[in-house]
Design a protein around this motif. Structure first.
Motif, short mmCIF file in Angstrom:
data_model
loop_
_atom_site.label_atom_id
_atom_site.label_comp_id
_atom_site.label_asym_id
_atom_site.label_seq_id
_atom_site.Cartn_x
_atom_site.Cartn_y
_atom_site.Cartn_z
N ARG A 1 0.57 -0.77 0.02
CA ARG A 1 -0.12 -0.07 0.18
C ARG A 1 1.03 1.39 -0.34
NH1 ARG A 1 -5.82 0.86 3.12
NH2 ARG A 1 -6.20 2.03 2.20
N GLN A 2 1.87 1.24 1.03
CA GLN A 2 2.48 2.66 0.86
C GLN A 2 4.30 2.66 -0.20
OE1 GLN A 2 5.03 2.98 4.40
NE2 GLN A 2 6.52 4.76 3.77
N TYR A 3 4.61 1.40 -0.66
CA TYR A 3 5.74 1.76 -1.63
C TYR A 3 5.21 1.29 -3.41
CZ TYR A 3 8.55 1.93 1.76
OH TYR A 3 8.52 2.13 3.15
N HIS A 4 3.60 0.43 -3.49
CA HIS A 4 3.13 0.21 -5.02
C HIS A 4 1.44 0.77 -4.50
CE1 HIS A 4 7.11 -2.11 -6.25
NE2 HIS A 4 7.56 -1.86 -4.57
N PRO A 5 1.01 1.46 -5.06
CA PRO A 5 0.05 1.95 -4.36
C PRO A 5 -1.12 1.37 -5.76
CG PRO A 5 0.86 3.77 -4.46
CD PRO A 5 2.37 3.05 -3.97
N HIS A 6 -0.56 1.64 -6.75
CA HIS A 6 -1.38 1.57 -8.09
C HIS A 6 -1.74 -0.21 -7.81
CE1 HIS A 6 2.71 0.60 -8.58
NE2 HIS A 6 2.32 -0.21 -10.01
N LEU A 7 -0.89 -0.98 -7.44
CA LEU A 7 -0.77 -2.56 -7.27
C LEU A 7 -2.07 -3.02 -6.69
CD1 LEU A 7 2.22 -3.55 -7.87
CD2 LEU A 7 0.40 -3.46 -9.67
N PHE A 8 -1.86 -2.28 -5.62
CA PHE A 8 -2.63 -2.33 -4.64
C PHE A 8 -4.40 -1.39 -4.55
CE2 PHE A 8 -5.28 -1.20 -0.55
CZ PHE A 8 -4.80 -1.41 -0.07
N ILE A 9 -4.60 -1.57 -4.99
CA ILE A 9 -6.11 -0.62 -6.03
C ILE A 9 -6.18 -1.34 -6.89
CG2 ILE A 9 -6.77 0.95 -6.72
CD1 ILE A 9 -5.16 3.21 -5.07
N LYS A 10 -5.51 -2.05 -7.72
CA LYS A 10 -5.71 -2.82 -8.29
C LYS A 10 -6.25 -4.31 -7.85
CE LYS A 10 -4.74 -2.70 -13.88
NZ LYS A 10 -3.99 -2.69 -14.95
N TYR A 11 -5.14 -4.54 -7.36
CA TYR A 11 -5.27 -5.98 -7.12
C TYR A 11 -5.72 -6.41 -6.29
CZ TYR A 11 -3.43 -6.37 -12.32
OH TYR A 11 -3.71 -5.69 -13.85
N ASN A 12 -5.65 -5.73 -5.03
CA ASN A 12 -5.84 -6.35 -3.33
C ASN A 12 -7.08 -6.86 -3.70
OD1 ASN A 12 -4.12 -6.57 -1.12
ND2 ASN A 12 -6.22 -5.59 -0.48
#
Length: 713
Positions: free
Chosen positions: A645-656
Motif C-alpha cells: 500500500r505504501q510503496y506500490h499503491p497502484h498495484l494495491f488498488i488494482k489487485y488487492n
C-alpha cells in the motif's frame, strides 16, 4: 437475480455450517461471493437468448450493478452459521437429543429473523444517518462499482482472478487439504525435537487444540484467513492484533507453566469441563449427566456429591482477557474517540429519546404522514445520508415499519411455542427479556459497529446474564444466548447490508425481499447440515482434540459456559473458584487509562496508536483451534497493508481485493467439494494413505510435534 441469489445462498449457507464444525472456524468471504456472482451473472446474460417473448422476459438487458448487489445481499444473509444450530447440536450431543425436529427448524428460522425484524424497526438510527458509515462495506461497494464501471479494466482484473482461483482450486488446496496436509503448519522446532511437550505447546499448532503455533509456517489459506482476509485488515487493527497475539503466547505459557488455576492437571488447550480427579497424566472429562436431573437442570445435591467442574487455564485466560476487552472498549472510545461518539449518539439526546415514549412512535402500523411529506422532511434533514436522500428523491417505495413489526411478532410467537415444545426450560419471561435486551444491545453495539467497524462479541456476557437469571438451567442458558447474541449478530448483519443497499441505491423493498429469502434459505440449510454432521461425526465432536478435519470446539465451549454459569455462585462469583473471570470486567475499565495518561504527559504517537481493548481481545485469541497459520496471517497482512500500500499503491488498488477474493474462493470451493467427497460430510470418509506428508496422527501431531499421551490415550 433470484436464480443466482438462491443458488449462492445455498452454497454459502452449506459451506458456512461446514466451516462451523472445523478445527478453526472460518467465515465465507462476501468478497468472493460478490466476484462469483458477477462471473455467473455475466455468463447468464451472454448465454440466455434475448429475442422473443421468453428471451425478453428471462434476459431483458445487460447484467447490472443493482442485480449484482441484490444477489450479494441475498447470499450474504444466507452465508451465516446460526447459533441456534450450535444450541441444537449441544442438546443432541450432551443432553440426549431434543424432542422435535420440526420445532428445531423453526427455532433456527425465528432466531435469525427476530434480529432482522428489530434492526428494520431501528433503521432510522442504525442505517439512515450519514455518520453510520459501516466501514466494512467499503471493499464490497468498491468492488461492485469497479466491476460495473470499465469493462476493459474489469476483464484484466478478472483474468488475474481466474488464474489465482483455479490455481488454488485445482492444485494448491486439494494438495494441502487432502494429499499433503502437513503443509498446514510446518514447525522447524518440532521437526528438530519431536519428543518435547513444551515444544508442542509453544511451537505446535497444525492439529486442533495442539499448541500456540509460534514461528510455524503455513501454506494453507484456509487457516491463514479464517475470520477474514489479512489483505484488507487496516494496518492499525493488524498492529494491535499482533501485539495481542504476542501477549497471548506469553500469557498462556505463563499460566500453564506457572501452574495457575492448577493448569498442569489439565490439557494445555481444551474447551471441555474436567473432573477434579484429573492429574496431568489422566484427563477425566466432567460427566455433566451426573449433576443433571430429568429436566436437565443442575441438582445442588448431586453437585455437592460430585464436585464442581474445572476449566483449563488457557480457556480461563481467554475469558478473563475478552471480558477485560469488553469493558475496556467503552473506556478507550470515551478517552480517544469522544467526538466521534458524541456525533454518533446524537440520536440519544433527551429531545430525541422523548419521542420513544409517545404513543404515535410505536404505532408502526399506521401512516403518520404522506409519502410526499415524509420525503420533504427527510430531504431537509442534515443528518441523513446523501445516498438515502437521493433514493427518496427518486421516489423509491419505502418498506413500511409494520412489515418489520409483523416479522418480529410472528417469529416471537412461533419461537416461544417452539421453546416449550423443545423443553428448553427457558420461561416465557426469560424469552421476553431476551428480546428486550436484544433491542438494547442493538442500539448500543450496533451503533458502535456502524461508526467504528469494531464488532463486540457479547456471547460470554449473554451466558453470564443467563447464569444468574436462570441458575441451574444450562438449556435455558443455551437458548437465551441464542435469542440474544444470535439475534444481535443477525440484526447487525441486516443493518450493515441495508447500508450497502443504500450505497448502491437498491430499492428498499427489493432489499427486504432478498434478505428475508436469504435468511430463510440459510436457516433451513444450516439446520440440515448440522444434523448431517452431528449424526456422522458425533464421536469426534465430543472429543477433546477433534481432528484436523472436524472439531466440536464451538459446541463444547458453548455448552461448557452454559454448565459453568449455571453454577455461577460456586464457579465465578466473588469468592468462587474462578472469581477473576468476573473481576476482569472491573479491571477492563482501568486498562486503557495508563496509556492515555502517558500520552497526556508525553504525547508520543505510539501511545495513541495502541488500542488496549483490541490488544486484550486478542490476548485470548489462541485458546482454540489450529494456530500454526496465525504467523503467516500477520506476515501477509503487513506485506499488503504496509509494503504494497505504501510503496506500490497502484498495484494495491488494482489487485488487492481481487487477489483476496480469488484466494478465498478457490480455497472455499475446494473445501466444499472435499468435505462431501472424502472428508465424511456425506457420511463416508475416504482418508488419503499415510505418508511423510500425511502422517499418522496417533503417533505424533500433523506437524510432527509430540502427542500428549494423556490425550492420545
Amino acid at each position: 437475480m433470484f436464480f443466482l441469489g438462491i443458488g449462492l445462498s445455498t452454497f454459502g449457507s452449506v459451506l458456512q455450517e461446514i466451516f462451523y464444525f472445523k478445527p478453526q472456524t472460518i467465515y465465507v468471504s462476501v468478497v468472493f461471493l460478490t466476484v462469483l456472482a458477477y462471473i455467473l451473472g455475466e455468463a447468464m446474460a451472454f448465454i440466455i437468448p434475448r429475442r422473443g417473448v421468453v428471451g425478453r422476459f428471462l434476459n431483458p438487458g445487460p447484467f447490472n450493478m443493482k442485480e449484482h448487489a441484490a444477489i450479494t445481499l441475498m447470499a450474504s444473509a444466507a452465508a451465516q452459521s446460526a447459533l441456534a444450530t450450535e444450541a441444537l447440536a449441544a442438546q443432541d450431543l450432551f443432553y440426549g437429543g431434543y424432542p422435535s425436529k420440526a420445532a428445531g427448524v423453526f427455532i433456527v428460522i425465528t432466531s435469525q429473523l427476530i434480529g432482522y425484524g428489530l434492526a428494520g424497526l431501528l433503521r432510522e438510527v442504525l442505517v439512515y444517518p450519514s455518520h453510520m458509515l459501516w466501514p466494512m462495506n467499503i471493499p464490497v461497494t468498491s468492488l461492485l462499482e469497479t466491476l460495473h464501471r470499465d469493462k476493459v479494466e474489469t476483464r484484466a482484473r478478472l483474468k488475474f482472478f481466474y488464474i489465482v482461483f483455479f490455481f488454488m482450486l485445482v492444485r494448491l488446496t486439494s494438495v494441502l487439504q487432502y494429499i499433503f496436509p502437513v503443509l498446514e503448519g510446518v514447525s522447524i522446532f518440532c521437526l528438530a525435537h519431536q519428543d518435547s511437550l513444551v515444544f508442542t505447546n509453544l511451537f505446535g499448532g497444525a492439529s486442533g487444540n495442539e499448541g500456540l503455533g509460534f514461528l510455524a509456517i503455513s501454506f494453507d489459506w484456509n487457516y491463514i484467513a479464517p475470520f477474514g482476509s489479512p489483505l484488507w485488515v487496516p494496518l492499525y487493527t493488524l498492529t494491535n492484533n499482533f501485539i495481542g497475539y504476542l501477549g497471548c503466547i506469553v500469557l498462556f505459557m505463563g499460566l500453564y507453566y506457572g501452574n495457575v488455576f492448577s493448569a498442569q492437571n489439565f490439557p494445555f488447550l481444551a474447551q471441555e469441563l474436567f473432573d477434579g480427579a484429573s492429574n496431568g497424566t489422566n484427563y477425566i472429562v466432567y460427566n455433566q449427566s451426573n449433576i443433571l436431573n430429568e429436566a436437565f437442570e443442575v441438582d445442588p445435591v448431586k453437585v455437592a456429591a460430585v464436585g464442581t467442574p474445572w476449566l483449563t487455564a488457557s480457556y480461563l485466560g481467554y475469558l478473563i482477557t475478552s471480558n477485560m476487552g469488553f469493558t475496556a472498549t467503552f473506556v478507550h472510545m470515551l478517552l480517544w474517540n469522544f467526538d466521534d461518539l458524541k456525533a454518533g449518539w446524537a440520536w440519544a439526546a433527551p429531545s430525541n429519546l422523548k419521542r420513544v415514549f409517545t404513543g404515535d412512535f410505536w404505532k408502526f402500523w399506521a401512516n403518520q404522514e404522506t409519502p410526499e411529506a415524509r420525503n420533504e422532511r427527510k430531504q431537509n434533514d442534515p443528518a441523513l445520508d446523501p445516498h438515502y436522500k437521493l433514493m427518496m428523491r427518486n421516489l423509491y417505495y419505502e418498506v413500511p415499519l409494520w412489515w418489520w413489526g409483523v416479522v418480529v411478532v410472528i417469529c416471537w410467537a412461533v419461537g416461544l411455542a417452539c421453546l416449550y415444545v423443545m423443553k428448553s426450560t427457558l420461561p416465557w419471561w426469560g424469552f421476553l427479556l431476551s428480546t428486550l435486551l436484544t433491542v438494547l444491545f442493538l442500539l448500543f453495539f450496533g451503533a458502535q459497529y456502524g461508526i467504528t467497524g469494531f464488532q463486540f462479541n457479547i456471547q460470554p456476557i449473554c451466558q453470564m446474564l443467563a447464569g444468574y437469571m436462570f441458575p441451574g438451567k444450562p438449556l435455558a442458558n443455551l437458548y437465551f444466548t441464542c435469542f440474544t447474541f444470535n439475534a444481535l449478530q443477525m440484526g447487525q448483519l441486516l443493518a450493515r447490508d441495508l447500508k450497502l443497499a443504500q450505497y448502491v441505491h437498491l430499492s428498499p423493498r427489493s432489499t427486504f425481499t432478498v434478505q428475508i429469502i436469504g435468511c430463510l434459505v440459510g436457516a433451513i440449510l444450516n439446520y440440515v447440515m448440522m444434523i448431517t454432521i452431528v449424526d456422522n461425526q458425533a464421536t469426534i465432536l465430543k472429543g477433546i482434540d477433534g481432528s484436523n478435519i472436524w472439531s466440536g470446539q464451538n459446541v463444547q465451549q458453548f455448552n461448557t459456559l452454559a454448565i459453568a454459569w449455571s453454577m455461577a455462585k460456586d464457579m465465578f462469583s466473588i469468592g468462587g473458584r474462578y472469581q477473576w473471570v468476573t473481576i476482569s470486567y472491573l479491571l477492563g475499565f482501568i486498562a486503557p487509562v495508563p496509556l492515555w495518561l502517558a500520552y497526556r504527559v508525553w504525547p508520543h504517537p505510539l501511545f495513541k496508536y495502541m488500542n488496549t481493548s483490541i490488544i486484550l481481545w486478542y490476548m485470548g485469541y489462541l485458546f482454540v483451534g489450529i494456530n500454526s497459520a496465525i504467523g503467516m496471517y500477520f506476515v501477509l497482512g503487513f506485506i499488503a497493508q504496509w509494503w504494497l500500500r505504501q510503496y506500490h499503491p497502484h498495484l494495491f488498488i488494482k489487485y488487492n481485493y481481487i487477489l483476496s477474493a480469488a484466494l478465498d474462493g478457490g480455497t472455499q470451493v475446494m473445501v466444499f467439494i472435499l468435505t462431501f467427497a472424502v472428508f465424511g460430510g456425506s457420511g463416508k470418509s475416504r482418508p488419503f494413505p499415510n505418508w511423510a506428508g500425511n502422517p499418522d496422527t496417533s503417533l505424533h501431531n500433523l506437524d510432527y510435534c509430540a502427542v500428549n499421551p494423556a490425550i492420545s490415550s
